[in-house]
Design an enzyme around this catalytic site. Structure first.
Site, PDB file in Angstrom:
ATOM      1  N   ARG A  23      43.523  36.226  33.036  1.00 56.93           N
ATOM      2  CA  ARG A  23      44.280  37.242  33.767  1.00 56.93           C
ATOM      3  C   ARG A  23      44.764  36.672  35.079  1.00 56.93           C
ATOM      4  NH1 ARG A  23      44.921  40.171  38.492  1.00 56.93           N
ATOM      5  NH2 ARG A  23      42.662  40.212  38.744  1.00 56.93           N
ATOM      6  N   HIS A 215      35.449  39.052  44.273  1.00 55.75           N
ATOM      7  CA  HIS A 215      36.561  38.272  43.717  1.00 55.75           C
ATOM      8  C   HIS A 215      37.183  37.471  44.853  1.00 55.75           C
ATOM      9  CE1 HIS A 215      40.110  37.522  41.099  1.00 55.75           C
ATOM     10  NE2 HIS A 215      40.760  37.529  42.262  1.00 55.75           N
ATOM     11  N   HIS A 217      39.375  33.827  46.417  1.00 56.14           N
ATOM     12  CA  HIS A 217      40.326  32.735  46.218  1.00 56.14           C
ATOM     13  C   HIS A 217      39.967  31.591  47.158  1.00 56.14           C
ATOM     14  CE1 HIS A 217      43.479  34.706  43.620  1.00 56.14           C
ATOM     15  NE2 HIS A 217      42.655  35.708  43.905  1.00 56.14           N
ATOM     16  N   CYS A 248      48.102  35.528  43.096  1.00 60.03           N
ATOM     17  CA  CYS A 248      48.793  36.810  42.913  1.00 60.03           C
ATOM     18  C   CYS A 248      50.289  36.645  43.134  1.00 60.03           C
ATOM     19  CB  CYS A 248      48.231  37.855  43.868  1.00 60.03           C
ATOM     20  SG  CYS A 248      49.084  39.448  43.768  1.00 60.03           S
ATOM     21  N   ASN A 257      42.257  30.881  42.277  1.00 57.12           N
ATOM     22  CA  ASN A 257      40.938  31.499  42.348  1.00 57.12           C
ATOM     23  C   ASN A 257      39.882  30.449  42.674  1.00 57.12           C
ATOM     24  OD1 ASN A 257      41.141  34.424  41.038  1.00 57.12           O
ATOM     25  ND2 ASN A 257      42.527  33.075  39.933  1.00 57.12           N
TER      26      ASN A 257
END
Length: 327
Positions: A23, A215, A217, A248, A257
């Site tokens: 994703r 989450h 990065h 993104c 990420n």
């Protein structure tokens, strides 16, 4: 000392890694992976022991073309496989469509800043929150789980610093009742460990009891440090992508990420052995070569070093996958 007897392994080894390669990892790539290849990746990750996977997104295919076959992937997986898989959603309609295809775990995403929510989802943050109860009902109707995912929890590419009180207000909003987890996102990778630890601690202590997910990065090189800070502050699940892939498309300045390989090497969960780690490195190399993307994982690079007296270095007989063409 065995591979798993260090104090670090004892302290951090129970945290769940969710691999988000399919994703968030694919969002900025220019190539749509065939359904069959996505299925192979999901099943290989599960076979190796990765406990959770984000397999795709319900984002519009014209805006994020690499997600166009997400529902085909969901439909091809078994219920047992789907129990470990998550899908990104932003509207009640997304949940309904994904649930009809067989999905049971949903990550309902909104941004803490209105500017990013409008760029990413096309509505204000409050409008996303207003729609959340309906999304929760769709998830409950199939005995599913739905996370409240708060993007731009630290900084926004359009508004700058995001106050902690804004995150607490969203986490505590009555319209979020029924969500099972809260996902705290360093969307731009601009946070530092002290910020991450403080915000996760506050959300855990000051909001209704839900599992905390982090989450992150690696834009500023602190992806692993921030992930470890999140774990130590109480995060029960953390996200990563193979080779540090991703970013993104609606957040200028966001890069890849935090690498799944780097997180796993740092945390050493009980299912991870040097051999399994080597197989993950090979899987990552093959995927990145197919996409024409660089491998940003320091741990994967270390596994290819010549220091073969170290158990985590791969045998020289295991050749790296040749790099693919550029995108």
């Amino acid at each position: 000392m065995t591979h798993f007897d260090s104090p670090l392994a004892t302290t951090l080894g129970d945290t769940i890694l969710r691999d988000v390669t399919l994703r968030d990892g694919l969002q900025l790539t220019g190539k749509l992976l065939p359904t069959e290849q996505k299925l192979e990746t999901v099943r290989e990750l599960l076979r190796l022991g990765v406990p959770a996977i984000e397999l795709g997104s319900m984002a519009r295919a014209d805006l994020v073309p690499t997600m166009a076959n997400t529902l085909e992937v969901v439909q091809a997986l078994t219920p047992e496989e789907l129990e470990k898989c998550w899908i990104w959603v932003a509207t009640p309609g997304h949940v309904a469509k994904a649930a009809a295809a067989g999905a049971r775990n949903f990550q309902y995403c909104l941004s803490a800043s209105d500017s990013h929510n409008k760029a990413n989802i096309g509505r204000t943050t409050d409008e996303s929150l207003a729609a959340l109860p309906e999304a929760v009902e769709y998830a409950r109707a199939v005995n599913g789980h739905i996370q409240l995912c708060i993007a731009t929890s630290f900084t926004c590419p359009f508004e700058g610093y995001v106050p902690e009180e804004r995150i607490l207000a969203i986490a505590n909003d009555p319209r979020a009742e029924g969500t099972t987890d809260i996902v705290i996102c360093d969307t731009l990778g601009q946070a530092v460990p002290a910020q991450v630890a403080r915000l996760i601690t506050r959300v855990r202590e000051e909001s209704p009891a839900r599992r905390i997910v982090y989450h992150g990065h690696d834009t500023w090189g602190l992806g692993v440090a921030n992930t470890l800070a999140a774990i130590q502050a109480g995060a029960a699940m953390v996200d990563g992508a193979l080779g540090g892939l991703g970013g993104c498309p609606f957040a200028p300045g966001a890069s890849g990420n935090t690498s799944s390989e780097d997180i796993l090497f740092a945390t050493r969960p009980g299912w991870l052995t040097p051999d399994v780690f080597g197989e993950l490195v090979v899987l990552s190399e093959k995927l990145l070569a197919e996409l024409g993307e660089p491998n940003r994982s320091k741990a994967a690079q270390g596994a290819r070093s010549r220091a073969e007296a170290f158990d985590w270095v791969m045998p020289s007989a295991v050749q790296p996958t040749p790099a693919g063409g550029g995108n």
